[in-house]
Design an enzyme around this catalytic site. Structure first.
Site, PDB file in Angstrom:
ATOM      1  N   ALA A 163     -57.554 -14.283  75.021  1.00  0.00           N
ATOM      2  CA  ALA A 163     -57.001 -13.275  75.934  1.00  0.00           C
ATOM      3  C   ALA A 163     -57.264 -13.692  77.374  1.00  0.00           C
ATOM      4  CB  ALA A 163     -57.625 -11.911  75.655  1.00  0.00           C
ATOM      5  N   GLU A 164     -56.197 -13.798  78.143  1.00  0.00           N
ATOM      6  CA  GLU A 164     -56.320 -14.084  79.571  1.00  0.00           C
ATOM      7  C   GLU A 164     -56.053 -12.786  80.328  1.00  0.00           C
ATOM      8  OE1 GLU A 164     -53.602 -16.274  82.797  1.00  0.00           O
ATOM      9  OE2 GLU A 164     -54.183 -17.601  81.155  1.00  0.00           O
ATOM     10  N   ASP A 165     -57.117 -12.063  80.623  1.00  0.00           N
ATOM     11  CA  ASP A 165     -57.002 -10.753  81.255  1.00  0.00           C
ATOM     12  C   ASP A 165     -57.970 -10.686  82.425  1.00  0.00           C
ATOM     13  OD1 ASP A 165     -56.725  -8.076  81.919  1.00  0.00           O
ATOM     14  OD2 ASP A 165     -58.142  -7.422  80.385  1.00  0.00           O
ATOM     15  N   LEU A 183     -52.385 -10.898  80.566  1.00  0.00           N
ATOM     16  CA  LEU A 183     -52.284  -9.641  79.824  1.00  0.00           C
ATOM     17  C   LEU A 183     -52.291  -8.424  80.744  1.00  0.00           C
ATOM     18  CD1 LEU A 183     -54.559 -10.214  76.704  1.00  0.00           C
ATOM     19  CD2 LEU A 183     -52.101 -10.538  76.963  1.00  0.00           C
TER      20      LEU A 183
END
Length: 783
Positions: free
Chosen positions: A494-496, A443
């Site tokens: 969410a991959e942030d 993200l």
């Protein structure tokens, strides 16, 4: 905004035809070319008068089924066909005249019971009524028509001698009410209560056999096709953006879409419902192509037959698939997506993937997908780049449209048609393939105009400055809001890497609305310790601070010791770092193997149990797969030797079997005791000198000794409840390739009434070096 797939792309219409719709605002001409028409750019094109092109850049092409030799056209211009069932009501032998007579008798009022045989009849009658039987036939003959108010005054003047009741049908004496028709309230209520005569129309619908007897499909199942555009820069052929099955690498030639419309007997029929979402997730991350033992690309079917039962037996309750969406270059692992709505054809067909998902659901496994909406492949022949000849169709122009380091294209999230495309794509995978959730990849690439390649100190200003892409943030809010509204049980992750504030806060409170977020820092910490720090210098405080989370967010945090990044992205897996070549050279236990096995188990156990309710493991790492993954590419002469998983290691007695046995028992802590889902951890003992960490999770006590040499015979840690504690999991057991330093007679320990670590009681336990134990309170003593 999230159902564009119902209209765009290729769809069979009930009226013996196929409709194709595409968005290409920069094109001047659109046609479908394929092997079914000898790739002719003129045979199937968007035609004027058939809604062929609108003002917003949408093109509409009708592919009419071909009447077979000797067959007569349908008697009814609105004849419908049921393409699934062999027979339908229209095949019953009852003629259309009999059905319409039945409608006349049962449905229509007197004066309404005449069947209109042509769709233009009403229009022609109205035209004749306005202009007379010899009205103008061309635009030149048509005089300028007065406005409605002038026409009405002319009519009123012409009919001024008629009874007054007729003069006030339109005019009620008020200004600007010339369009208000005064009607009978009783007739109006009767009309509104009347249902349309769809049931009578359906009685004329014929079945699949009648359709195949009369017509040849305009585009047969399995046909190859592309969309042809004429643009200001010349003609282009592209794979349609909404294509659902694609061959991106056609033996070095330009790729093509495949029309996927299997006959009913070949179409997959769903057997299982989506499993209920558990309170804690144990996710098994996998890549279809490398899931086999042989040096080749594995298939959906092989994964279904061999890997899914293994995942279930290993104790996981969800799988997360990477690289499923179509991508041209295999070596990109699936992260440079070219065709958003298509499963990768190198693994099998859409029906094969449906079967995989359905079998997983039958085993009680949730199915998550890695979804890449943060950027797109820059390929122009297969992907979306320069799709209609213009540079700003789906993406930004200039530097903002290019990823600074990866060479990929960046979506234009403020464009409504781009939002329509991406939101529909999310909904498509849920509706068509019944997936249970998404992991939104990278993200940071989309949330910041610098693509996340900047130093972050955690200061709030870094998340709300001029480098934040606000339309991208709004897209993520929309995506979560729409997904959770349409599918309440969906899971979004969410991959942030920047850990943007509010990732998992509700959208109603200003958050982005994700269910969980990935904390990549845990894996980075373990990798740094293993490669750069001596075992005796590991910081227990840093381990706890990194794993427990930020500001009480551990409940929403997904942790992993290593995921696909360590195994695929050019790095070494932890097993490769811990064991090196020692395991291949000497499978017998030695100091190096003992260290590797001990740390392998301890790292996984503390990562799994110290924080939130979501844990992830990449395929093969649970049993210490000794080799990294390397996809075939020019640098390795396109070798598949490292693009697989050596499952045969589990057929031999030894370390790999023992590590898998430990991983199963670790998963059983949640399966049988619900340790993770019922209680949050209370970390109460962190000793950097002794290198010991201890925490409570309900009635369970977890204690870790990371010291490489020091063992403790009676190590005191605090507990709240007085009673008897019993070891339920011990990393040092011989069945897990440990030393077995703790005898069975030492598995039961009683508490001592002494305050330690701020607790009312304590327990003295044996604590071998590089080992961890899980104690369970089996009996409470009341004082």
């Amino acid at each position: 905004m999230a159902s564009g797939f119902e209209l765009l792309g290729m769809h069979r219409n009930v009226q013996h035809r196929v409709d194709f719709m595409e968005w290409a605002p920069g094109a001047r001409y659109c046609a479908i070319v394929g092997d079914f028409s000898d790739w002719s750019p003129t045979e199937n094109c968007a035609r004027e008068g058939h809604y062929g092109h609108d003002d917003y850049g949408y093109w509409f092409v009708i592919l009419e089924d071909k009447l077979r030799d000797g067959e007569e056209p349908d008697e009814l211009y609105f004849q419908q066909y049921n393409y699934v069932d062999d027979y339908d009501k229209g095949d019953s032998g009852v003629t259309a005249d009999e059905i319409f007579q039945k409608a006349n008798d049962e449905y229509w009022e007197p004066g309404e019971d005449r069947f209109i045989k042509s769709r233009f009849e009403i229009i022609s009658k109205l035209y004749e009524q306005i202009f007379g039987p010899n009205g103008p036939q061309t635009e030149e003959e048509l005089e300028e028509m007065p406005d409605p108010q002038t026409q009405y005054k002319m009519w009123k003047e012409k009919n001024k001698d008629d009874p007054s009741s007729n003069l006030h049908v339109l005019d009620s004496g008020k200004q600007y009410d010339i369009y208000n028709v005064i009607n009978d309230p009783v007739s109006r209520a009767k009309f509104r209560a009347k249902q349309p005569p769809i049931a009578y129309w359906l009685e004329t619908r014929k079945g699949r056999k009648a359709w195949l007897k009369k017509y040849a499909p305009a585009i047969p199942h399995g046909s190859k096709y592309r969309v042809y555009f004429n643009t200001p820069n010349g003609p282009l052929e592209r794979i349609p953006a909404w294509a659902t099955y694609v061959n991106p690498e056609a033996d070095g030639n330009q790729g093509y879409a495949i029309h996927w419309e299997p006959p009913p007997e070949s179409a997959y029929k769903w057997k299982h419902n989506n499993p209920k979402v558990p309170k804690s997730l144990r996710i098994y991350e996998a890549h279809i192509g490398i899931s086999g033992s042989e040096p080749k690309i594995a298939s959906f079917s092989e994964f279904t037959e061999k890997v899914l039962p293994y995942v279930k037996e290993a104790g996981y309750n969800a799988i997360q698939l990477i690289g499923v969406v179509e991508h041209k270059d295999y070596y990109t692992v699936g992260y440079r997506v070219t065709n958003m709505f298509a499963v990768s054809s190198r693994y099998g067909t859409p029906e094969d993937f449906k079967r995989l998902v359905d079998v997983a659901h039958g085993l009680g496994l949730l199915v998550f997908m890695d979804i890449v909406h943060s950027y797109s492949a820059s390929d122009e022949m297969v992907g979306l780049s320069l799709f209609d000849g213009s540079n700003d169709c789906y993406f930004h122009t200039g530097k903002r449209g290019q990823h600074k380091f990866w060479g990929t294209r960046m979506f234009k999230y403020e464009d409504l048609d781009v939002l329509h495309y991406l939101l529909s794509n999310l909904n498509w995978w849920v509706v068509e393939y019944h997936v249970d959730g998404f992991n939104f990849h990278s993200l940071a690439s989309m949330m910041y105009t610098h693509n996340g390649f900047a130093s972050f100190t955690g200061d709030m200003e870094e998340f709300y400055n001029q480098y934040v892409d606000r339309p991208a943030i709004l897209y993520l809010i929309l995506a979560n809001e729409i997904l959770h509204t349409l599918h309440p049980n969906i899971i979004t992750i969410a991959e942030d890497a920047t850990l943007y504030p509010g990732l998992c806060e509700p959208t109603s409170q200003g958050g982005l609305g994700f269910d969980y977020f990935v904390n990549p820092h845990a894996s980075e910490m373990w990798l740094s310790f293993l490669e750069n720090v001596q075992d005796s210098n590991w910081s227990m405080s840093k381990i706890v601070d990194t794993l427990v989370g930020i500001n009480g967010t551990s409940d929403k945090m997904l942790l992993y010791t290593e995921n696909h990044n360590q195994s695929i992205s050019g790095g070494r897996s932890f097993a490769e770092i811990l064991y090196g070549q020692t395991l291949e050279q000497s499978p017998a236990m030695n100091d190096l193997l003992l260290r590797g096995c001990s740390l392998h188990k301890m790292i996984r156990l503390i990562t799994y149990s110290i924080s939130g309710r979501v844990y992830l493991n990449f395929m093969g790492n649970e049993f210490g797969h000794p080799k990294r993954v390397e996809f075939p590419m020019s640098s390795n002469e396109f070798s598949f030797s490292l693009a697989n998983r050596d499952w045969d290691l589990l057929a031999k007695e030894g370390i790999h079997q023992n590590l898998l046995s430990f991983d199963k028992d670790m998963m059983d802590l949640e399966k049988t005791e619900r340790v993770i889902s019922r209680w949050l951890p209370n970390v109460h003992h962190v000793n950097d000198t002794n290198m010991v960490i201890s925490y409570l999770r309900g009635p369970f006590l977890f204690i870790f000794n990371f010291h490489p040499t020091n063992s403790y015979e009676r190590y005191s840690v605090g507990v709240e409840e007085a009673g008897e504690y019993q070891i339920t999991l011990n990393t040092d057991e011989k069945k897990y390739s440990g030393q077995g330093s703790i005898g069975q007679d030492q598995y039961f320990r009683k508490t001592i009434s002494r305050r330690v670590d701020g607790m009312r009681n304590c327990i003295e336990v044996p604590l071998p070096s590089r080992s961890a134990q899980v104690y369970k309170l089996t009996r409470i003593l009341r004082v």
